[in-house]
Design a protein around this motif. Structure first.
Motif, PDB file in Angstrom:
ATOM      1  N   PRO A 247      -1.605   4.562  14.154  1.00 41.12           N
ATOM      2  CA  PRO A 247      -0.592   3.660  14.708  1.00 41.12           C
ATOM      3  C   PRO A 247       0.781   4.334  14.724  1.00 41.12           C
ATOM      4  O   PRO A 247       1.207   4.941  13.762  1.00 41.12           O
ATOM      5  CB  PRO A 247      -0.597   2.485  13.706  1.00 41.12           C
ATOM      6  CG  PRO A 247      -1.947   2.516  13.074  1.00 41.12           C
ATOM      7  CD  PRO A 247      -2.334   3.958  12.999  1.00 41.12           C
ATOM      8  N   GLY A 248       1.439   4.263  15.864  1.00 43.46           N
ATOM      9  CA  GLY A 248       2.763   4.851  16.010  1.00 43.46           C
ATOM     10  C   GLY A 248       2.757   6.310  16.419  1.00 43.46           C
ATOM     11  O   GLY A 248       3.808   6.870  16.699  1.00 43.46           O
ATOM     12  N   ALA A 249       1.559   6.936  16.439  1.00 43.53           N
ATOM     13  CA  ALA A 249       1.501   8.355  16.820  1.00 43.53           C
ATOM     14  C   ALA A 249       1.660   8.480  18.330  1.00 43.53           C
ATOM     15  O   ALA A 249       1.144   7.679  19.109  1.00 43.53           O
ATOM     16  CB  ALA A 249       0.168   8.966  16.358  1.00 43.53           C
ATOM     17  N   ARG A 250       2.346   9.495  18.759  1.00 44.47           N
ATOM     18  CA  ARG A 250       2.545   9.728  20.178  1.00 44.47           C
ATOM     19  C   ARG A 250       1.392  10.555  20.750  1.00 44.47           C
ATOM     20  O   ARG A 250       0.873  11.441  20.098  1.00 44.47           O
ATOM     21  CB  ARG A 250       3.846  10.470  20.427  1.00 44.47           C
ATOM     22  CG  ARG A 250       5.082   9.678  20.027  1.00 44.47           C
ATOM     23  CD  ARG A 250       6.349  10.487  20.340  1.00 44.47           C
ATOM     24  NE  ARG A 250       7.542   9.712  19.984  1.00 44.47           N
ATOM     25  CZ  ARG A 250       8.762  10.191  20.148  1.00 44.47           C
ATOM     26  NH1 ARG A 250       8.965  11.428  20.637  1.00 44.47           N
ATOM     27  NH2 ARG A 250       9.802   9.443  19.801  1.00 44.47           N
TER      28      ARG A 250
ATOM     29  N   LEU B 257      -4.638  -0.555  -1.906  1.00 41.45           N
ATOM     30  CA  LEU B 257      -3.766   0.617  -1.900  1.00 41.45           C
ATOM     31  C   LEU B 257      -3.986   1.458  -0.650  1.00 41.45           C
ATOM     32  O   LEU B 257      -3.036   1.977  -0.055  1.00 41.45           O
ATOM     33  CB  LEU B 257      -4.007   1.450  -3.163  1.00 41.45           C
ATOM     34  CG  LEU B 257      -3.606   0.794  -4.485  1.00 41.45           C
ATOM     35  CD1 LEU B 257      -3.982   1.701  -5.657  1.00 41.45           C
ATOM     36  CD2 LEU B 257      -2.113   0.486  -4.512  1.00 41.45           C
ATOM     37  N   TYR B 258      -5.236   1.589  -0.245  1.00 39.99           N
ATOM     38  CA  TYR B 258      -5.553   2.393   0.937  1.00 39.99           C
ATOM     39  C   TYR B 258      -4.995   1.753   2.208  1.00 39.99           C
ATOM     40  O   TYR B 258      -4.477   2.439   3.094  1.00 39.99           O
ATOM     41  CB  TYR B 258      -7.069   2.547   1.044  1.00 39.99           C
ATOM     42  CG  TYR B 258      -7.523   3.347   2.234  1.00 39.99           C
ATOM     43  CD1 TYR B 258      -7.394   4.733   2.268  1.00 39.99           C
ATOM     44  CD2 TYR B 258      -8.095   2.706   3.347  1.00 39.99           C
ATOM     45  CE1 TYR B 258      -7.813   5.465   3.365  1.00 39.99           C
ATOM     46  CE2 TYR B 258      -8.516   3.442   4.437  1.00 39.99           C
ATOM     47  CZ  TYR B 258      -8.377   4.815   4.444  1.00 39.99           C
ATOM     48  OH  TYR B 258      -8.779   5.535   5.529  1.00 39.99           O
ATOM     49  N   ALA B 259      -5.102   0.431   2.314  1.00 38.09           N
ATOM     50  CA  ALA B 259      -4.726  -0.267   3.546  1.00 38.09           C
ATOM     51  C   ALA B 259      -3.228  -0.480   3.681  1.00 38.09           C
ATOM     52  O   ALA B 259      -2.755  -0.883   4.749  1.00 38.09           O
ATOM     53  CB  ALA B 259      -5.438  -1.619   3.609  1.00 38.09           C
ATOM     54  N   ARG B 260      -2.454  -0.196   2.639  1.00 39.44           N
ATOM     55  CA  ARG B 260      -1.006  -0.413   2.722  1.00 39.44           C
ATOM     56  C   ARG B 260      -0.323   0.589   3.651  1.00 39.44           C
ATOM     57  O   ARG B 260       0.755   0.322   4.164  1.00 39.44           O
ATOM     58  CB  ARG B 260      -0.389  -0.323   1.329  1.00 39.44           C
ATOM     59  CG  ARG B 260      -0.746  -1.506   0.433  1.00 39.44           C
ATOM     60  CD  ARG B 260      -0.085  -1.386  -0.919  1.00 39.44           C
ATOM     61  NE  ARG B 260       1.366  -1.511  -0.798  1.00 39.44           N
ATOM     62  CZ  ARG B 260       2.203  -1.491  -1.836  1.00 39.44           C
ATOM     63  NH1 ARG B 260       1.727  -1.323  -3.060  1.00 39.44           N
ATOM     64  NH2 ARG B 260       3.507  -1.609  -1.664  1.00 39.44           N
ATOM     65  N   LYS B 261      -0.966   1.734   3.866  1.00 44.75           N
ATOM     66  CA  LYS B 261      -0.404   2.738   4.761  1.00 44.75           C
ATOM     67  C   LYS B 261      -1.066   2.621   6.132  1.00 44.75           C
ATOM     68  O   LYS B 261      -2.203   2.138   6.239  1.00 44.75           O
ATOM     69  CB  LYS B 261      -0.616   4.133   4.187  1.00 44.75           C
ATOM     70  CG  LYS B 261       0.142   4.369   2.884  1.00 44.75           C
ATOM     71  CD  LYS B 261      -0.055   5.797   2.401  1.00 44.75           C
ATOM     72  CE  LYS B 261       0.721   6.040   1.108  1.00 44.75           C
ATOM     73  NZ  LYS B 261       0.548   7.442   0.618  1.00 44.75           N
ATOM     74  N   PRO B 262      -0.407   3.051   7.190  1.00 44.93           N
ATOM     75  CA  PRO B 262      -1.013   2.974   8.530  1.00 44.93           C
ATOM     76  C   PRO B 262      -2.333   3.744   8.580  1.00 44.93           C
ATOM     77  O   PRO B 262      -2.413   4.886   8.112  1.00 44.93           O
ATOM     78  CB  PRO B 262       0.050   3.628   9.430  1.00 44.93           C
ATOM     79  CG  PRO B 262       1.334   3.455   8.693  1.00 44.93           C
ATOM     80  CD  PRO B 262       0.988   3.573   7.243  1.00 44.93           C
ATOM     81  N   ARG B 263      -3.350   3.118   9.115  1.00 44.40           N
ATOM     82  CA  ARG B 263      -4.672   3.730   9.220  1.00 44.40           C
ATOM     83  C   ARG B 263      -5.190   3.596  10.651  1.00 44.40           C
ATOM     84  O   ARG B 263      -4.786   2.697  11.399  1.00 44.40           O
ATOM     85  CB  ARG B 263      -5.665   3.047   8.266  1.00 44.40           C
ATOM     86  CG  ARG B 263      -5.262   3.123   6.792  1.00 44.40           C
ATOM     87  CD  ARG B 263      -5.263   4.539   6.267  1.00 44.40           C
ATOM     88  NE  ARG B 263      -4.783   4.602   4.883  1.00 44.40           N
ATOM     89  CZ  ARG B 263      -4.606   5.735   4.211  1.00 44.40           C
ATOM     90  NH1 ARG B 263      -4.866   6.898   4.797  1.00 44.40           N
ATOM     91  NH2 ARG B 263      -4.167   5.705   2.968  1.00 44.40           N
ATOM     92  N   ARG B 264      -6.084   4.475  11.010  1.00 43.21           N
ATOM     93  CA  ARG B 264      -6.692   4.416  12.338  1.00 43.21           C
ATOM     94  C   ARG B 264      -7.538   3.149  12.459  1.00 43.21           C
ATOM     95  O   ARG B 264      -8.055   2.629  11.467  1.00 43.21           O
ATOM     96  CB  ARG B 264      -7.568   5.649  12.573  1.00 43.21           C
ATOM     97  CG  ARG B 264      -6.793   6.960  12.669  1.00 43.21           C
ATOM     98  CD  ARG B 264      -7.747   8.129  12.843  1.00 43.21           C
ATOM     99  NE  ARG B 264      -7.014   9.380  13.055  1.00 43.21           N
ATOM    100  CZ  ARG B 264      -6.582  10.164  12.070  1.00 43.21           C
ATOM    101  NH1 ARG B 264      -6.813   9.813  10.807  1.00 43.21           N
ATOM    102  NH2 ARG B 264      -5.942  11.278  12.341  1.00 43.21           N
ATOM    103  N   LEU B 265      -7.675   2.694  13.689  1.00 44.24           N
ATOM    104  CA  LEU B 265      -8.470   1.494  13.945  1.00 44.24           C
ATOM    105  C   LEU B 265      -9.892   1.695  13.408  1.00 44.24           C
ATOM    106  O   LEU B 265     -10.562   2.664  13.760  1.00 44.24           O
ATOM    107  CB  LEU B 265      -8.519   1.222  15.451  1.00 44.24           C
ATOM    108  CG  LEU B 265      -9.227  -0.067  15.882  1.00 44.24           C
ATOM    109  CD1 LEU B 265      -8.445  -1.292  15.418  1.00 44.24           C
ATOM    110  CD2 LEU B 265      -9.402  -0.100  17.400  1.00 44.24           C
TER     111      LEU B 265
END
Length: 275
Positions: free
Chosen positions: A270-273, A200-208
């Motif tokens: 991920p995807g952050a500007r 459940l935690y890993a399904r959303k974008p997470r920092r490296l």
């Protein structure tokens, strides 16, 4: 009070060939990893990577190959040198006798780490991107392994209160007093519960590095807890501070998870500007 049902460890006999349940649980673990790895390709950031950095089913297959080597070699060497170093240093030829039993999760983890470094370098991918991909796919394999331990009637728990409804007698332990079925506890905690939380935690974008850190922390804490119900190895007993070898091996896992988590907080989502 329950009595351990004394399963036959041999699932299938084909002439001189014996197929053991424990071996089948390893096959189940690898099959579950493959199925979950294919689903993991749909998660971010893996689903959106393009060009040479794109992930595919072939990557999952390659990781499985590298991982199997890491689990088997690392698990065996870890058992030999974490738990019985003097014996195996005196009898080095016994190290390769895997069929006699003796595998260590913590050794297997180190073996997988080395295998994933190898995979990352061979495929020119960031190592933590690879470990973040793999981490949520691991706990179901751990659960399968604990099922194998239960079928084999090994790694039983410490003595339980006489009135514990699920307390179980393991006659092979040399005692007819009820014990905690610690293999079941570990299957539920570090297997199924950890899988649900990580997936459940890993399904959303997470920092490296965040998913890898969560695995180290989660497994370390849950295994440390389960060890309070598991009978320590007879040849080791409890070590300093009343902790088992399994608990001491969890300490660097938790510390490593904390350090990795703190490092990951400085990485962009991920995807952050960038600003």
């Amino acid at each position: 009070m329950l009595i351990y049902p004394q399963f036959n460890p041999v699932a299938l006999q084909l002439g001189p060939l014996s197929v053991h349940w424990y071996g089948l649980t390893y096959l189940a673990a690898f099959g579950l990893f493959m199925l979950l790895g294919i689903q993991r390709l749909k998660h971010q950031p893996y689903a959106s990577l393009q060009g040479p950095q794109a992930w595919s089913r072939r990557d999952v297959e390659d990781i499985l190959f590298y991982g199997v080597l890491g689990v088997v070699l690392g698990g065996r060497l870890g058992y030999c040198f974490f738990y019985k170093p003097l014996h195996y240093l005196s009898h080095p030829l016994e190290i390769v006798q895997i069929w006699t039993g003796g595998m260590s999760f913590h050794g297997g983890l180190l073996g997988v780490i080395v295998a994933l470094v190898w995979f990352a370098r061979a495929h020119h991918r960031p190592w933590l991107q690879v470990t973040d991909f793999v981490a949520p796919c691991v706990p179901t394999g751990l659960a399968a392994g604990r099922v194998g331990n239960f079928i084999n009637g090994e790694l039983w728990g410490r003595f339980s209160p006489p009135d514990l409804p699920w307390g179980m007698v393991f006659p092979q332990s040399g005692s007819m007093l009820p014990r905690h079925p610690s293999q079941v506890y570990q299957m539920l905690l570090e297997g199924l519960l950890l899988f649900v939380l990580l997936w459940l935690y890993a399904r959303k974008p997470r920092r490296l590095g965040e998913v890898s850190a969560a695995f180290l922390l989660g497994y370390g804490v849950l295994r440390f807890t389960a060890e309070y119900f598991r009978e320590p190895d007879a040849f080791l007993g409890l070590l300093s501070m009343g902790m088992s070898m399994g608990q001491w091996l969890c300490v660097p896992m938790v510390l490593g998870g904390v350090l990795m988590w703190r490092w990951a907080q400085g990485q962009p989502l991920p995807g952050a500007r960038a600003h």
